[in-house]
Design a protein around this motif. Structure first.
Motif, PDB file in Angstrom:
ATOM      1  N   VAL A  80      -8.897-121.313   0.119  1.00  0.00           N
ATOM      2  CA  VAL A  80      -8.169-122.351  -0.204  1.00  0.00           C
ATOM      3  C   VAL A  80      -6.756-122.315  -0.600  1.00  0.00           C
ATOM      4  N   GLU A 143     -14.516-119.820   2.310  1.00  0.00           N
ATOM      5  CA  GLU A 143     -14.391-121.230   1.766  1.00  0.00           C
ATOM      6  C   GLU A 143     -14.171-122.221   2.772  1.00  0.00           C
ATOM      7  N   VAL A 146     -12.472-128.243   1.273  1.00  0.00           N
ATOM      8  CA  VAL A 146     -11.726-128.419   0.238  1.00  0.00           C
ATOM      9  C   VAL A 146     -11.601-130.130  -0.084  1.00  0.00           C
ATOM     10  N   PHE A 157     -14.543-126.926  -3.711  1.00  0.00           N
ATOM     11  CA  PHE A 157     -15.107-126.223  -2.155  1.00  0.00           C
ATOM     12  C   PHE A 157     -16.296-125.642  -2.116  1.00  0.00           C
TER      13      PHE A 157
END
Length: 181
Positions: A80, A143, A146, A157
């Protein structure tokens, strides 16, 4: 036509004031970059990510301070990231971290309410915007998906690791602190 690209645009996200679009677009090397463009066509698209890694999945904070996205620029793990949309906010945050100074909750809430009343239009400083990128997560695994809280302070996330049976939902502060599942 707003986006004139050889491969089109993906992950389109409207700004909270509906004046801008954020999207990812592939360059000639099949590298995904994040762009912001005004919807009235008054300016050219601006590449805010400017990196040979893939950047995608842009999402705006409702308060208009940040644009979050996913990037695989470090070790091919998807992490992220976000960009400070106003230079002033970026500099203020840097000063606060260096000096260890933080507003108390009441004055911060009052300041945010006053700013929201003054202007509902998103303000973006495009000059050298790619210099204001900040990495939020550094975990192994990838990840994805988001989202940003209304006040721009918390990022949500999903994350998938080799041992997981699916994706788990996490939240973290924009500065990478206070991770919780």
């Amino acid at each position: 036509t707003l986006v004139d690209a050889w491969y089109g645009a993906g992950g389109i996200a409207w700004s909270p004031d509906s004046r801008y679009l954020a999207y990812n677009r592939s360059d000639l090397n099949f590298n995904e970059e994040i762009y912001i463009q005004s919807v009235d066509g008054s300016s050219d698209p601006v590449n805010i990510s400017m990196h040979p890694g893939n950047d995608y999945g842009a999402t705006w904070s409702k308060d208009g301070s940040k644009l979050a996205f996913i990037s695989d620029r470090n070790n091919d793990d998807a992490d992220v990231w976000f960009v400070w949309l106003k230079r002033e906010d970026w500099l203020k945050s840097e000063e606060e971290r260096e000096e260890g100074y933080y507003f108390d909750e009441d004055s911060k809430a009052d300041e945010e309410a006053t700013e929201a009343e003054e202007s509902e239009e998103i303000q973006i400083d495009f000059k050298n915007i790619h210099d204001r990128l900040q990495q939020v997560t550094y975990y192994s695994g990838s990840e994805s998906q988001v989202l940003v809280s209304a006040d721009g302070e918390t990022f949500y996330f999903t994350r998938q690791t080799a041992g997981s049976r699916g994706s788990d939902l996490f939240k973290i502060k924009f500065d990478g602190s206070d991770l919780s599942q």
